[in-house]
Scaffold this active site. Sequence first.
Site, mmCIF file in Angstrom:
data_model
loop_
_atom_site.group_PDB
_atom_site.id
_atom_site.type_symbol
_atom_site.label_atom_id
_atom_site.label_comp_id
_atom_site.label_asym_id
_atom_site.label_seq_id
_atom_site.Cartn_x
_atom_site.Cartn_y
_atom_site.Cartn_z
ATOM 1 N N ALA A 62 52.732 21.145 -90.083
ATOM 2 C CA ALA A 62 53.107 21.779 -89.376
ATOM 3 C C ALA A 62 52.569 23.724 -89.619
ATOM 4 C CB ALA A 62 54.210 21.883 -88.565
ATOM 5 N N GLU A 129 52.321 34.108 -81.543
ATOM 6 C CA GLU A 129 51.096 33.098 -81.488
ATOM 7 C C GLU A 129 51.015 33.247 -80.019
ATOM 8 O OE1 GLU A 129 52.302 29.665 -82.555
ATOM 9 O OE2 GLU A 129 52.106 29.969 -84.764
ATOM 10 N N HIS A 245 43.241 21.347 -79.834
ATOM 11 C CA HIS A 245 43.385 22.585 -80.756
ATOM 12 C C HIS A 245 41.673 22.302 -80.697
ATOM 13 C CE1 HIS A 245 43.536 25.675 -84.004
ATOM 14 N NE2 HIS A 245 44.753 25.655 -83.291
ATOM 15 N N ARG A 291 44.024 28.276 -75.835
ATOM 16 C CA ARG A 291 43.367 27.210 -76.240
ATOM 17 C C ARG A 291 42.914 26.233 -75.809
ATOM 18 N NH1 ARG A 291 48.470 24.053 -80.419
ATOM 19 N NH2 ARG A 291 47.908 26.067 -81.778
ATOM 20 N N HIS A 352 45.651 17.399 -81.107
ATOM 21 C CA HIS A 352 46.450 17.553 -81.290
ATOM 22 C C HIS A 352 47.179 16.908 -81.394
ATOM 23 C CE1 HIS A 352 47.804 20.658 -84.478
ATOM 24 N NE2 HIS A 352 48.179 21.684 -83.173
ATOM 25 N N GLU A 376 58.150 14.395 -80.796
ATOM 26 C CA GLU A 376 56.331 13.728 -79.956
ATOM 27 C C GLU A 376 56.506 13.112 -79.539
ATOM 28 O OE1 GLU A 376 53.526 15.953 -82.269
ATOM 29 O OE2 GLU A 376 51.292 14.899 -81.439
ATOM 30 N N ARG A 387 51.672 22.504 -73.834
ATOM 31 C CA ARG A 387 52.578 23.183 -74.961
ATOM 32 C C ARG A 387 52.389 24.215 -75.190
ATOM 33 N NH1 ARG A 387 53.019 22.263 -80.833
ATOM 34 N NH2 ARG A 387 50.996 22.917 -80.838
HETATM 35 C C1 FAD Z 1 48.378 20.486 -88.301
HETATM 36 C C2 FAD Z 1 49.479 20.801 -87.566
HETATM 37 C C3 FAD Z 1 49.692 21.709 -87.311
HETATM 38 C C4 FAD Z 1 50.715 21.936 -86.427
HETATM 39 N N1 FAD Z 1 51.907 22.876 -86.014
HETATM 40 C C5 FAD Z 1 53.112 22.792 -85.881
HETATM 41 C C6 FAD Z 1 53.159 24.490 -85.555
HETATM 42 O O1 FAD Z 1 53.325 25.286 -86.036
HETATM 43 N N2 FAD Z 1 54.480 24.318 -84.632
HETATM 44 C C7 FAD Z 1 54.893 23.361 -83.798
HETATM 45 O O2 FAD Z 1 55.631 23.786 -83.020
HETATM 46 N N3 FAD Z 1 54.471 22.309 -83.704
HETATM 47 C C8 FAD Z 1 53.234 22.063 -84.811
HETATM 48 N N4 FAD Z 1 52.618 20.793 -84.550
HETATM 49 C C9 FAD Z 1 53.169 19.642 -84.152
HETATM 50 C C10 FAD Z 1 54.661 19.210 -85.009
HETATM 51 O O3 FAD Z 1 54.178 19.494 -85.898
HETATM 52 C C11 FAD Z 1 54.807 17.842 -84.553
HETATM 53 O O4 FAD Z 1 54.572 17.266 -82.640
HETATM 54 C C12 FAD Z 1 56.326 17.317 -84.835
HETATM 55 O O5 FAD Z 1 56.241 17.467 -86.077
HETATM 56 C C13 FAD Z 1 56.146 16.425 -84.490
HETATM 57 O O6 FAD Z 1 57.512 15.685 -85.101
HETATM 58 P P1 FAD Z 1 58.595 14.285 -85.065
HETATM 59 O O7 FAD Z 1 59.409 14.043 -85.777
HETATM 60 O O8 FAD Z 1 58.551 14.259 -83.715
HETATM 61 O O9 FAD Z 1 56.690 13.791 -85.417
HETATM 62 P P2 FAD Z 1 56.045 13.464 -87.191
HETATM 63 O O10 FAD Z 1 57.083 14.479 -87.576
HETATM 64 O O11 FAD Z 1 54.776 12.965 -86.817
HETATM 65 O O12 FAD Z 1 57.115 11.727 -87.623
HETATM 66 C C14 FAD Z 1 56.928 10.339 -87.188
HETATM 67 C C15 FAD Z 1 57.547 9.247 -87.867
HETATM 68 O O13 FAD Z 1 57.491 8.246 -87.307
HETATM 69 C C16 FAD Z 1 56.441 7.354 -88.571
HETATM 70 N N5 FAD Z 1 56.175 6.179 -87.717
HETATM 71 C C17 FAD Z 1 55.472 6.128 -87.025
HETATM 72 N N6 FAD Z 1 55.280 4.683 -86.528
HETATM 73 C C18 FAD Z 1 55.791 3.895 -87.923
HETATM 74 C C19 FAD Z 1 56.228 2.805 -87.517
HETATM 75 N N7 FAD Z 1 55.114 1.908 -87.090
HETATM 76 N N8 FAD Z 1 57.038 1.974 -88.229
HETATM 77 C C20 FAD Z 1 57.618 3.090 -88.842
HETATM 78 N N9 FAD Z 1 57.982 4.365 -88.864
HETATM 79 C C21 FAD Z 1 56.462 5.058 -88.517
HETATM 80 C C22 FAD Z 1 56.209 8.291 -88.963
HETATM 81 O O14 FAD Z 1 55.601 7.820 -91.039
HETATM 82 C C23 FAD Z 1 56.621 9.341 -89.524
HETATM 83 O O15 FAD Z 1 57.916 9.194 -90.739
HETATM 84 C C24 FAD Z 1 51.037 20.450 -85.455
HETATM 85 C C25 FAD Z 1 50.769 19.343 -86.269
HETATM 86 C C26 FAD Z 1 49.777 19.106 -86.845
HETATM 87 C C27 FAD Z 1 49.516 18.034 -86.994
#
Ligand code: FAD
Length: 535
Positions: A62, A129, A245, A291, A352, A376, A387
Amino acid sequence: MLERTPRYLVPFHPKRVPHRFADVLVIGGGLAGLRAALAVPADQSVLVVTKGGLRQSNSNYAQGGIAGVIDPEDRFENHIEDTLSVGSGLCDPAVVELVVREAPERIGELIQWGTHFDQAAGGLALGREGGHSHHRIVHALGDATGKEVMRAVIDRACSLPNVETWENAFTLDLLTHEGRCRGALVWGRQHGRTLVWAKQTILCTGGTGQIYRETTNPEVATGDGLAIAWRAGVELRDMEFMQFHPTVLYIAGSSRSLITEAMRGEGARLVDRNGHQFMADYAPRGELAPRDVVSRAIVTQMERTHHPNVYLDLTHLDPEAVRARFPGIAATCAEFALDITRDWIPVRPGAHYMIGGATVDREGRTSLPGLWAAGECTSSGLHGANRLASNSLLEGLVFGAHAGAGAAREAAEWDDDFRALPLVNAAVDDSPELLDLADIRNSLKSLVWRSAGVRRQRDGMLEAADNIDRWCNYVLARQFTDTSGWELQNMLTVARIIIEAAQAREETRGVHYRTDFPETDDAHWKRRVSFRREG
Ligand SMILES: Cc1cc2nc3c(=O)[nH]c(=O)nc-3n(C[C@H](O)[C@H](O)[C@H](O)COP(=O)(O)OP(=O)(O)OC[C@H]3O[C@@H](n4cnc5c(N)ncnc54)[C@H](O)[C@@H]3O)c2cc1C
């Protein structure tokens, strides 16, 4: 749809695999998963399983930051209004209010746990933003917020004796018995298939950008959790809403790095291969349009000019200021012999953020008793059809905290019982022919990009659904022995559901753009669409 999906991806028998017991099992170690783990009290055991290392998650990448009303000049009502307005009529107002009002507390916790957010004039530096009416984005390390937040949260989780993490442990499926989730089937290189029995389970597996040919998401984002939930009969919702994105670096051989919107904010122009600054042809706000509008304009312009990308042009800006403001992007481009002060940067849109996922209530409960979810991989009602920037880390924090606390509360009501349930999957694979998995994976990613990408229309989606059904027929019924096969099965499943959802919504709303139904149709479609496996 997906008739040939077996309930479990691999065979197992309780007499032949190791067993593990936990009070709370958290699947996924991104921000949502770790925040959930931190909500479980010290007298309960938590097992966090992650597919790769703890640092491999969307959370870690992020950039922009986390939204929250912190400036005394700002108001909760403003943040609520901004979120509802971007959500195009499909947000759940009660959820929006809940998340927005909790934001300052959740950001405060991160600071307590050691996150160093960027400072200005003695307080938190607040960015602004697209779509936000005020400065309210806390950020860290300039444009590497996820890295710093995850450092602090990982440190915190690892310091707690009741939290154990299994890295490089792939969750294959949820275990269900008599209508409840009872844990998960997890594969690890060292212990093989293992039955993890948990009093309560929390799904936090993140996004699914990898089913698209172009994406900002890291390799791990293959939508496993969505497919796992689907196989277990959990309700999924809003699956047609994938946010793209507009500007993702497009250089053959480079990773698809996101090029921040701030660049256009600082005056960068979008030009086509002929140097034409085309955004003015599409939107009065030009480069600063929302976007989804910029993504659609870029795709159309690429088509018009028969070119695989467009360019960001910063050559008219002060070179020193550009290098100082965007050191990370300058360095990445330099690796490919591009000087961003003199050369155009090739970009195109990429998948994205997945808005849809497992339906959760305000506590993070899914439709399956014993299963909670956050982040997510869920559809909480916060984002609606689009979003608002920087609301997703916030959603992970808020729902992670709720799901963790709720799961712990319910787990406390269950007595310890160290017995395995009589769950067996005896299916055998009768299709010995080898498959070229990489070939199918690449074909799938291109197909989904073409048919359910920035622009969608009926015929393209019908053809894609036919193709995917054909692949599903011979891929889903197989049994694979490693992650590449299981990921492909999950990607096919998720792609098929996304296409079904996108076909169903015959209107344009938020990030979902139908060229054959270009208008928003409130009379028929101001509602959410959900899917659940039958039987
Ligand atoms: C480049 C980029 C920039 C971004 N910038 C922003 C920002 O500035 N602000 C904002 O609010 N959002 C931003 N986002 C979106 C935000 O980062 C995500 O929506 C958020 O981090 C999701 O968090 P999460 O914990 O749900 O999933 P994630 O952080 O993706 O974690 C998922 C976890 O699940 C695990 N997993 C997946 N499948 C399995 C499986 N089969 N078995 C075991 N483990 C598994 C993975 O290993 C990981 O540990 C950005 C996203 C990207 C890609």
